[in-house]
Design a protein around this motif. Structure first.
Motif, mmCIF file in Angstrom:
data_model
loop_
_atom_site.group_PDB
_atom_site.id
_atom_site.type_symbol
_atom_site.label_atom_id
_atom_site.label_comp_id
_atom_site.label_asym_id
_atom_site.label_seq_id
_atom_site.Cartn_x
_atom_site.Cartn_y
_atom_site.Cartn_z
ATOM 1 N N ASN A 200 0.842 -1.198 0.000
ATOM 2 C CA ASN A 200 0.000 0.000 0.000
ATOM 3 C C ASN A 200 0.879 1.250 0.000
ATOM 4 N N LEU A 201 1.136 1.789 -1.179
ATOM 5 C CA LEU A 201 2.014 2.950 -1.288
ATOM 6 C C LEU A 201 1.362 4.214 -0.732
ATOM 7 N N ASN A 202 0.045 4.221 -0.613
ATOM 8 C CA ASN A 202 -0.611 5.372 0.001
ATOM 9 C C ASN A 202 -0.199 5.524 1.464
ATOM 10 N N LEU A 203 -0.055 4.409 2.153
ATOM 11 C CA LEU A 203 0.407 4.457 3.538
ATOM 12 C C LEU A 203 1.824 5.001 3.612
ATOM 13 N N VAL A 204 2.660 4.550 2.693
ATOM 14 C CA VAL A 204 4.055 4.981 2.680
ATOM 15 C C VAL A 204 4.147 6.480 2.460
ATOM 16 N N GLU A 205 3.293 7.000 1.582
ATOM 17 C CA GLU A 205 3.303 8.428 1.297
ATOM 18 C C GLU A 205 2.719 9.247 2.449
ATOM 19 N N GLN A 206 1.779 8.664 3.161
ATOM 20 C CA GLN A 206 1.076 9.415 4.201
ATOM 21 C C GLN A 206 1.834 9.449 5.533
ATOM 22 N N PHE A 207 2.538 8.358 5.848
ATOM 23 C CA PHE A 207 3.227 8.262 7.128
ATOM 24 C C PHE A 207 4.717 8.052 6.871
ATOM 25 N N SER A 208 5.534 8.970 7.296
ATOM 26 C CA SER A 208 6.954 8.955 6.948
ATOM 27 C C SER A 208 7.678 7.763 7.575
ATOM 28 N N GLY A 209 8.776 7.378 6.940
ATOM 29 C CA GLY A 209 9.611 6.287 7.431
ATOM 30 C C GLY A 209 10.657 5.939 6.400
ATOM 31 N N ARG A 210 11.621 5.154 6.812
ATOM 32 C CA ARG A 210 12.621 4.639 5.871
ATOM 33 C C ARG A 210 11.950 3.634 4.947
ATOM 34 N N VAL A 211 12.311 3.653 3.685
ATOM 35 C CA VAL A 211 11.671 2.774 2.706
ATOM 36 C C VAL A 211 12.720 1.874 2.060
ATOM 37 N N ILE A 212 12.469 0.574 2.091
ATOM 38 C CA ILE A 212 13.325 -0.406 1.428
ATOM 39 C C ILE A 212 12.472 -1.134 0.399
ATOM 40 N N LYS A 213 12.971 -1.224 -0.827
ATOM 41 C CA LYS A 213 12.197 -1.823 -1.910
ATOM 42 C C LYS A 213 12.849 -3.105 -2.411
ATOM 43 N N CYS A 214 12.041 -4.165 -2.525
ATOM 44 C CA CYS A 214 12.490 -5.410 -3.150
ATOM 45 C C CYS A 214 12.137 -5.360 -4.629
ATOM 46 N N GLU A 215 13.144 -5.508 -5.478
ATOM 47 C CA GLU A 215 12.918 -5.412 -6.918
ATOM 48 C C GLU A 215 14.033 -6.132 -7.653
ATOM 49 N N ASN A 216 13.649 -6.979 -8.600
ATOM 50 C CA ASN A 216 14.619 -7.717 -9.424
ATOM 51 C C ASN A 216 15.642 -8.462 -8.569
ATOM 52 N N LYS A 217 15.141 -9.105 -7.508
ATOM 53 C CA LYS A 217 15.953 -9.922 -6.600
ATOM 54 C C LYS A 217 16.979 -9.115 -5.801
ATOM 55 N N GLN A 218 16.810 -7.803 -5.798
ATOM 56 C CA GLN A 218 17.705 -6.907 -5.046
ATOM 57 C C GLN A 218 16.858 -6.113 -4.050
ATOM 58 N N ILE A 219 17.530 -5.442 -3.113
ATOM 59 C CA ILE A 219 16.819 -4.465 -2.307
ATOM 60 C C ILE A 219 17.449 -3.090 -2.514
ATOM 61 N N LEU A 220 16.592 -2.090 -2.599
ATOM 62 C CA LEU A 220 17.016 -0.721 -2.781
ATOM 63 C C LEU A 220 16.646 0.061 -1.535
#
Length: 225
Positions: A200-220
């Protein structure tokens, strides 16, 4: 004072011999609130499960607290898990027991024996999540949001330093989901590290925090939003 509680260096994670995540480098300190985002099947749950040894770490160095989870002995896994609270999307409450009995079961399973101490701790965690008057109810008598609050109370029972929440708002309506995120953020303010997997990216945008993304077998590791 900040201290590292999770340290992954060049870690690979496989499921059924298939590569899920490769060359993961991750450092997490106490009191952080972290969103773990990514598409379904991107490895979010596998990463969380590796932290409590439900999924093995294949390669690299992985430390959670003072435990080397890449080479942990079976007898040490219960001690690691007592430092971690887990919040599931589908609640996983015992449906044939009251809320009190659900929480008592966990405490007794983790070594609590004193009835007075058990009663006191159950009262404390239910009050912390705003469910102090619901201990006598059965899970089916509660709304989805109330059940998730009980699940968070269960995760708090042994005063964990880390809570892993896997899609905790996935089965909830928008307003209830917001309330659950606010509750988790309040817990983080008291020094407990929270890692929350969500799509739920709306939650991520609404409430601040560090963001880690899993994509193409990597984490960003994305800059705090």
């Amino acid at each position: 004072m900040l201290r590292t509680i999770i340290d992954y260096r060049n870690v690979n994670i496989n499921r059924k011999e298939l590569s899920v995540l490769k060359n993961i480098n991750l450092n997490v300190t106490n009191g952080e609130f972290i969103y773990l985002i990514g598409k379904v099947g991107s490895g979010k749950s596998s990463l969380l499960k590796s932290m409590y040894c439900e999924v093995p770490v294949e390669d690299g160095e992985a430390t959670v607290f003072d435990f080397n989870v890449s080479n942990i002995k079976k007898r040490d896994i219960p001690m690691l898990r007592r430092k971690i609270g887990i919040v599931f999307q589908d609640f996983q409450l015992l449906t044939d027991r009251s809320i009190y009995d659900n929480l008592e079961f966990v405490l007794r399973a983790t070594g609590w024996n004193s009835k007075n101490e058990i009663n006191s701790r159950i009262e404390e965690v239910l009050e912390q999540v705003g469910m102090e008057n619901k201990s006598y109810k059965m899970p089916h008598e509660l709304s989805g949001g109330e059940q998730q609050r009980v699940v968070i109370a269960r995760a708090l029972l042994n005063k964990p330093e880390l809570i892993l929440a896997d899609e905790p708002t996935g089965n909830l309506d928008t307003e209830t989901g917001h309330q659950i995120v606010l509750l988790l953020r309040e817990i983080a303010k008291n020094g407990t590290t929270i890692i929350m997997a969500t799509h739920n990216l709306n939650l991520v945008e609404q409430f601040s925090g560090r963001v880690i993304k899993c994509e193409n077998k990597q984490i960003l590791d994305i800059i705090n939003n």
